[in-house]
Structure formats: C-alpha cells, structure tokens
Design a protein around this motif. Structure first.
Motif, PDB file in Angstrom:
ATOM      1  N   ARG A   2      30.015  42.028  45.895  1.00 59.24           N
ATOM      2  CA  ARG A   2      31.097  42.633  45.122  1.00 59.24           C
ATOM      3  C   ARG A   2      31.930  43.574  46.004  1.00 59.24           C
ATOM      4  O   ARG A   2      31.446  44.076  47.012  1.00 59.24           O
ATOM      5  CB  ARG A   2      30.520  43.408  43.936  1.00 59.24           C
ATOM      6  CG  ARG A   2      29.825  42.536  42.913  1.00 59.24           C
ATOM      7  CD  ARG A   2      29.009  43.349  41.917  1.00 59.24           C
ATOM      8  NE  ARG A   2      27.783  43.862  42.525  1.00 59.24           N
ATOM      9  CZ  ARG A   2      26.866  44.567  41.864  1.00 59.24           C
ATOM     10  NH1 ARG A   2      27.041  44.848  40.591  1.00 59.24           N
ATOM     11  NH2 ARG A   2      25.779  44.992  42.484  1.00 59.24           N
ATOM     12  N   ILE A  44      43.258  41.714  41.282  1.00 58.75           N
ATOM     13  CA  ILE A  44      41.821  41.742  41.522  1.00 58.75           C
ATOM     14  C   ILE A  44      41.236  42.964  40.836  1.00 58.75           C
ATOM     15  O   ILE A  44      41.971  43.877  40.452  1.00 58.75           O
ATOM     16  CB  ILE A  44      41.484  41.750  43.028  1.00 58.75           C
ATOM     17  CG1 ILE A  44      42.035  43.016  43.692  1.00 58.75           C
ATOM     18  CG2 ILE A  44      42.009  40.494  43.713  1.00 58.75           C
ATOM     19  CD1 ILE A  44      41.601  43.185  45.131  1.00 58.75           C
ATOM     20  N   GLN A  60      34.442  42.978  41.637  1.00 58.10           N
ATOM     21  CA  GLN A  60      34.598  41.523  41.568  1.00 58.10           C
ATOM     22  C   GLN A  60      33.853  40.881  42.734  1.00 58.10           C
ATOM     23  O   GLN A  60      33.876  41.394  43.856  1.00 58.10           O
ATOM     24  CB  GLN A  60      36.080  41.165  41.619  1.00 58.10           C
ATOM     25  CG  GLN A  60      36.394  39.693  41.391  1.00 58.10           C
ATOM     26  CD  GLN A  60      37.908  39.454  41.278  1.00 58.10           C
ATOM     27  OE1 GLN A  60      38.687  40.407  41.188  1.00 58.10           O
ATOM     28  NE2 GLN A  60      38.313  38.207  41.281  1.00 58.10           N
ATOM     29  N   LYS A  61      33.208  39.763  42.489  1.00 61.60           N
ATOM     30  CA  LYS A  61      32.444  39.076  43.546  1.00 61.60           C
ATOM     31  C   LYS A  61      33.391  38.194  44.360  1.00 61.60           C
ATOM     32  O   LYS A  61      33.525  37.006  44.112  1.00 61.60           O
ATOM     33  CB  LYS A  61      31.304  38.267  42.926  1.00 61.60           C
ATOM     34  CG  LYS A  61      30.228  39.135  42.291  1.00 61.60           C
ATOM     35  CD  LYS A  61      29.061  38.321  41.764  1.00 61.60           C
ATOM     36  CE  LYS A  61      29.407  37.629  40.464  1.00 61.60           C
ATOM     37  NZ  LYS A  61      28.228  36.997  39.825  1.00 61.60           N
TER      38      LYS A  61
END
Length: 290
Positions: A54, A159, A163-164
């Motif tokens: 992440r 984004i 977030q991965k």
C-alpha cells in the motif's frame, strides 16, 4: 528464483520479536509491518508469487520555481520539493504529473533474499506508472520503499491513501556475504535525494568544484507554470464577459461591440492571472488537488 505464495508464507514474519533472531542468524526471512502500527499487514496481500504493498498518505511533488536542479549538488534538496497529503477523498494526479510517495509497509529482508518492487498491472492499464526509487531491495535492508507515480494517461487520475499500487517479488540468491548497509537502508519516511562524495569521485577536483558551485535561480513569477485552475477561470470569465457585454449593448453582430467586449474579456483574464501568480502557492496547490 522467485518464491511462490507457499514459500513466502514459511519465512514471513510480522512480529519484531520473532524476526530479530532470524536476522541475527542470517536465516532467510521476510519481515513486513506497517509504519505506524495501525491497519496492520494482512496475509491477504500475498498473491501467487508477490506481496501487494500500500502507499502512505503523504508524499512530495517537485516545485517548478527554479530554472533547473543541479543533480550533483551536495546541498539539501529540500527547497525543491513540496510535501503534499493524500486526503481520504482522493488525490488527483494530472496528466504527466510525478508524485513521490512511500509504501505504507516497512520491509526487512535477511539471509539470501532480495526483493524487487514493481507496479501492479491493473493500474498500469489505466496509465499509471509505479516505479520504485530503489527497485532492488537487498538483504539487510529495513525500510519503506520510495515510489515514483506518474500519470501517463491524457486525463487526470485519482488515487487514494493506502491503495495497493505496488507489489514486491521475493527472490532467493546465492549466498550473500555483503548485506546492504547504505544511506537508504533504514528509511521510515521518504528520504529526499542525498548526493555523496562517491557520486563525484569520477571527476578531478577542478571539475568537481565547478559542478557543486552551480546554483539554480528562482524563476520570476510570470515565468512559472500557470495553474489549470487559473486558466479555466480565465476562459470562463472571457466567455461570460463577452456574451454579457454584447447582450447589454445589443450589438451581437456589430464589430465595435465585439472589439469592446473582447477588450473587457482580456482585461479580466489578465487580472485572474495576476491574482493566481501572487497568491500563496502552497494553499493554492493543496486546494486544487483535493
């Protein structure tokens, strides 16, 4: 050899007390935990042959206030970067924009292991390039990973923190006699560039002195890149003023009316550009990104 999910799970540690003896004895081990101890690492992040990573909630963008940046300067690079925060509602990356962030996970490797960090295919298909600033994670490292995120698409992309966006592949190598112990070995947050004597040793003293003495100049306000916000406002103002002026004078088809309304529009546009340039850059940048 890249390790698969089963092999990774056998040597994966998420507890500091469990990992330290492995590291000291130089046995193969992968230790992953989050930077702040919250939103702990989940084994659901382990894929067939990689581990999803992440991104954190803060990073850096490069300022556009200078005519160039001396890449071999031995001074601090801090003045060339601006720290930004990624709000929960998302952070917009404009086409061609570059954002520096770190992974939310901190990674430590021991034994005969190295890691390679790349972006994830699903986001690359949207135009996002995810490049690690040190894509080879050597044994001995105990650090977050610095990432470069670039929007290659023609439209803005949003984004989100945590977030991965990246993934790490774990490889087993030949016996490692020299674990990494460099300046980026123990990063807890994004480290700005550090130029050392090693980066300049290929030059003689005269040339070296010439290089490090070069200082960029700060651009004049009118030469700095105009914000898309100001451009949009100017375009809207120009159209509105032109239309209103022509309606008021009832001279939609009159050349004099066109000229007069055009002059009004240009004056308003210039005013907005002046306001944009003299306004506080940090606040303006933060507001337009969220």
């Amino acid at each position: 050899m890249i390790l698969d999910k089963t092999s990774i799970e056998k040597i994966l540690y998420t507890d500091a007390d469990a990992f330290e003896p492995i590291k000291i004895n130089m046995k193969d081990g992968v230790y992953i935990r989050t930077v702040d101890g919250e939103n702990s690492f989940s084994k659901d992040q382990i894929g067939n042959d990689s581990i999803d990573l992440r991104i954190s909630d803060k990073g850096y963008v490069m300022k556009e206030d200078y005519n160039y940046i001396n890449t071999l300067s031995t001074d601090s690079f801090k003045e060339y970067y601006q720290e930004v925060y990624l709000p929960q509602q998302g952070y917009i990356i404009k086409p061609g924009e570059l954002l520096f962030v770190t992974t939310y996970e901190r990674i430590a490797l021991s034994g005969n292991l190295i890691g390679r960090i790349t972006g994830r295919s699903v986001f690359a298909r949207m135009g996002l390039s995810i490049h690690c600033t040190q894509d080879k994670f050597s044994s001995g490292i105990n650090s977050v990973a610095g990432l470069q995120i670039i929007n290659n698409s023609p439209v803005p992309l949003k984004i989100f923190p945590y977030q991965k966006l990246a993934q790490i592949l774990i490889e087993r190598t030949e016996k490692n006699r020299h674990p990494y112990n460099g300046i980026y070995c123990n990063e807890k947050k994004y480290t700005l560039p550090i130029v050392t004597e090693k980066d300049l040793c290929q030059y003689d003293e005269a040339i070296k002195s010439q290089i490090v003495r070069q200082k960029p100049k700060q651009l004049k306000l009118y030469k700095r890149k105009k914000s898309s916000f100001a451009t949009s406002i100017c375009n809207l103002s120009f159209t509105a003023i032109t239309t209103i002026s022509m309606e008021i004078f009832g001279i939609m088809n009159n050349k004099t009316g066109l000229i007069v309304s055009g002059v009004f529009g240009v004056l308003v546009a210039i005013s907005f550009f002046i306001i944009d340039y003299i306004s506080d850059g940090d606040n303006k940048d933060y507001e337009k990104r969220i």
